[in-house]
Design an enzyme around this catalytic site. Structure first.
Site, PDB file in Angstrom:
ATOM      1  N   TYR A 137       0.221  -4.492  11.874  1.00 34.94           N
ATOM      2  CA  TYR A 137       0.057  -3.085  11.474  1.00 34.94           C
ATOM      3  C   TYR A 137       0.719  -2.126  12.464  1.00 34.94           C
ATOM      4  O   TYR A 137       1.530  -1.290  12.069  1.00 34.94           O
ATOM      5  CB  TYR A 137      -1.422  -2.764  11.232  1.00 34.94           C
ATOM      6  CG  TYR A 137      -1.844  -3.175   9.842  1.00 34.94           C
ATOM      7  CD1 TYR A 137      -1.755  -4.505   9.429  1.00 34.94           C
ATOM      8  CD2 TYR A 137      -2.282  -2.251   8.906  1.00 34.94           C
ATOM      9  CE1 TYR A 137      -2.093  -4.892   8.150  1.00 34.94           C
ATOM     10  CE2 TYR A 137      -2.631  -2.633   7.613  1.00 34.94           C
ATOM     11  CZ  TYR A 137      -2.536  -3.953   7.252  1.00 34.94           C
ATOM     12  OH  TYR A 137      -2.868  -4.328   5.973  1.00 34.94           O
ATOM     13  N   ASN A 167     -10.253  -3.040   2.131  1.00 34.32           N
ATOM     14  CA  ASN A 167      -9.914  -2.972   0.704  1.00 34.32           C
ATOM     15  C   ASN A 167     -11.171  -2.708  -0.108  1.00 34.32           C
ATOM     16  O   ASN A 167     -12.270  -2.646   0.442  1.00 34.32           O
ATOM     17  CB  ASN A 167      -9.316  -4.316   0.249  1.00 34.32           C
ATOM     18  CG  ASN A 167      -7.846  -4.467   0.637  1.00 34.32           C
ATOM     19  OD1 ASN A 167      -7.115  -3.491   0.724  1.00 34.32           O
ATOM     20  ND2 ASN A 167      -7.428  -5.685   0.859  1.00 34.32           N
ATOM     21  N   HIS A 170       0.829  -1.225   0.000  1.00 42.00           N
ATOM     22  CA  HIS A 170       0.000   0.000   0.000  1.00 42.00           C
ATOM     23  C   HIS A 170       0.855   1.262   0.000  1.00 42.00           C
ATOM     24  O   HIS A 170       0.496   2.272   0.636  1.00 42.00           O
ATOM     25  CB  HIS A 170      -0.968   0.020   1.201  1.00 42.00           C
ATOM     26  CG  HIS A 170      -1.954  -1.105   1.195  1.00 42.00           C
ATOM     27  ND1 HIS A 170      -3.150  -1.041   0.534  1.00 42.00           N
ATOM     28  CD2 HIS A 170      -1.902  -2.335   1.757  1.00 42.00           C
ATOM     29  CE1 HIS A 170      -3.803  -2.189   0.697  1.00 42.00           C
ATOM     30  NE2 HIS A 170      -3.051  -2.984   1.413  1.00 42.00           N
TER      31      HIS A 170
END
Ligand code: NDP
Length: 494
Positions: A340, A128, A55
């Site tokens: 993350y 997404n 990303h």
């Protein structure tokens, strides 16, 4: 905006000469004491932070989420506390596999990451533009992503790696089919849906748990590029999606998405009778069984004034939930809860949540202290340990989640005996069947085009293995792809 128009060093000293270095005589050499020169060069060298491993190329804007329908029977989250309730949001879109300078129109899933700045903390929904994903276990993530990046020898993208991996991991089929459909090349970011993708939970005031899926349906309507149009746009404008987003918001044409949820009770999820695992990220919950429920509208209405500050430094993590929203046993979600925040600590530092775009605008309170770039007062003179006899920190049991019942054994599980777990074909087949003939034709064309890039000594093996999967999704799909690739189907081992 600048507070004055004096040129200063970063430490605030006004200076005069910004273009000519101090030198001995007009022709040099230069002097070591020219700190202005050092500061300019040294800061420039440090302008880039590590790009996101996935990303990396993204665009984003601020906006507002407004509740239009009451869902308080499912959740006590303040963001959903009543019709008309407004919450500030940040939404970052992205492609996945390309580097920061890559083209916006590549065939790729698109990231759809939202930060809701709620009174109970920042809630990140990091999804997404597809409701499913390529894998269902986070142990596979690094291997999978390597196949979408550059080949270690050629340093080029490799269709051979991609299809080798996909064909060896048929659980990827559902996502691969969506990727190969028209929706694999959306017309910018405004004309696509967003999905929370994972199963999350909601907890209501009675402390009852429900499982949910989040869907953001574009109010602009779905619009896609064909394969050829996407390639042409790549040659014409690498930043098509960024331009489309910023220009529309600047012109007051604010894009909107309608948030809807699907809800499953805890009893339904635990019944084991449903034919698939509701926590499997490679599957959707069919709308006929779990209808969409209206919730609200998300509108983007403010471009960030500085891209690096607000978008490059934006850090989203599915681990960031708020009271009334919970995790689920979804293995991919569980993996992302770790990975993350870990990625953000690496990219931005241990105090990444103090960067203004990531900071909770309401009070945060804990015993974390120090670390690089601690800029929020660091707790001042308050105690830095718990429990203590000095502050008045209160633990409120109202924030406690209901216990989650689990009955199983510990192992590196893949339940091969579960029919639904191994069914990688029914849902992609359903998708192919709901496509119009033109969408089916485009999808077949896109698959043939992508699989034509497979090369090397394993070419036939990889193509044949993937063709068997396409046949199992839909006989017509398999036959059309085989035909387009010039494969003699009678030679295929099915
Ligand atoms: P439905 O007919 O009720 O739903 C079909 C969904 O598919 C709609 O949400 C539609 O989105 C979406 N869709 C249509 N064309 C495409 C495409 N080319 N690529 C991706 N999505 C598309 O049927 P089911 O709920 O039984 O689902 C059937 C199949 O549809 C699933 O197997 C799955 O592949 C796909 N799908 C299902 C979703 C779900 O949550 N149930 C969500 C998205 C896709 P839209 O209304 O925006 O056009």
């Amino acid at each position: 905006m600048k507070s004055h128009n004096k040129l200063t060093t970063a430490s605030g000293r006004p200076f005069v000469e910004n273009e000519n270095s101090q030198s001995i005589g007009p022709r040099g050499p230069l002097l070591l004491q020219d700190y202005i020169l050092h500061e300019k060069m040294a800061h420039f060298n440090r302008e880039r932070i590590p790009e996101r491993v996935v990303h990396a190329k993204g665009s984003g804007a601020f906006g507002t989420f407004t509740v239009t329908h009451d869902i308080t029977k499912y959740t006590k989250a303040k963001v959903f506390s009543g019709i008309g309730k407004e919450t500030k949001v940040l939404l970052r879109f992205s492609t996945v596999g390309g580097e920061k300078g890559s083209a916006d129109t590549e065939r790729d899933p698109r990231g759809f990451a939202i930060k809701f700045y709620t009174e109970d903390g920042n809630w990140d929904l990091v999804g997404n533009n597809t409701p499913v994903f390529f894998i269902k276990d986070p142990k596979k993530f690094g291997d999978f992503i390597h196949t979408q990046k550059r080949d270690p020898y050629t340093n080029m993208k490799s269709p051979t790696m991609m299809w080798d991996y996909w064909s060896l991991n048929p659980e990827s089929l559902h996502q691969v089919l969506i990727l190969m459909s028209d929706r694999g090349t959306p017309y910018g970011y405004r004309h696509m849906n967003g999905y929370g993708s994972h199963t999350f939970s909601m907890i209501n005031n009675a402390n009852e748990r429900f499982y949910v899926k989040f869907h953001f349906k574009t109010a602009q309507g779905i619009k896609n590029f064909t394969n050829e149009e996407a390639a042409q746009m790549k040659a014409h404008d690498m930043d098509f999606s960024q331009r489309d987003l910023i220009e529309n918001i600047d012109a007051g044409n604010f894009p909107k998405w309608n948030l809807k949820i699907q809800v499953m009770t805890e009893a339904q999820a635990n019944s084991q009778e449903y034919y698939f695992n509701p926590f499997d990220l490679t599957k959707v919950w069919p709308h006929a069984d779990f209808p969409l429920i209206d919730v609200g509208v998300l509108e983007l209405n403010q471009n960030p004034h500085n891209y690096f500050q607000d978008i490059e430094q934006a850090a989203f993590a599915p681990a960031h939930i708020v009271n009334g929203i919970g995790y689920s046993p979804d293995k991919m979600l569980q993996g992302r809860l770790l990975s993350y925040p870990d990625a953000h600590r690496y990219r931005l530092g241990a105090n990444y949540e103090q960067i203004p775009v990531n900071r909770c605008p309401f009070a945060t309170n804990n015993y974390q202290r120090d670390g690089q770039m601690r800029i929020d007062g660091n707790g001042g003179e308050n105690p830095n340990y718990y429990p203590n006899s000095f502050d008045d920190m209160k633990i409120d049991p109202a924030y406690k989640e209901p216990p989650l019942e689990v009955q199983s054994t510990i192992a590196d599980w893949y339940d091969r005996n579960c029919e639904g777990e191994n069914d990688h074909y029914t849902q992609p087949g359903n998708l192919f069947k709901i496509m119009t003939p033109k969408q089916q034709e485009n999808t077949v064309h896109n698959i043939i085009s992508a699989m034509s890039g497979i090369e090397g000594p394993k070419k036939s093996e990889i193509i044949n293995r993937q063709l068997c999967h396409w046949y199992r999704v839909d006989g017509r799909l398999g036959a059309a792809v085989a035909d387009g690739l010039g494969v003699d189907v009678d030679m295929l081992e099915r």
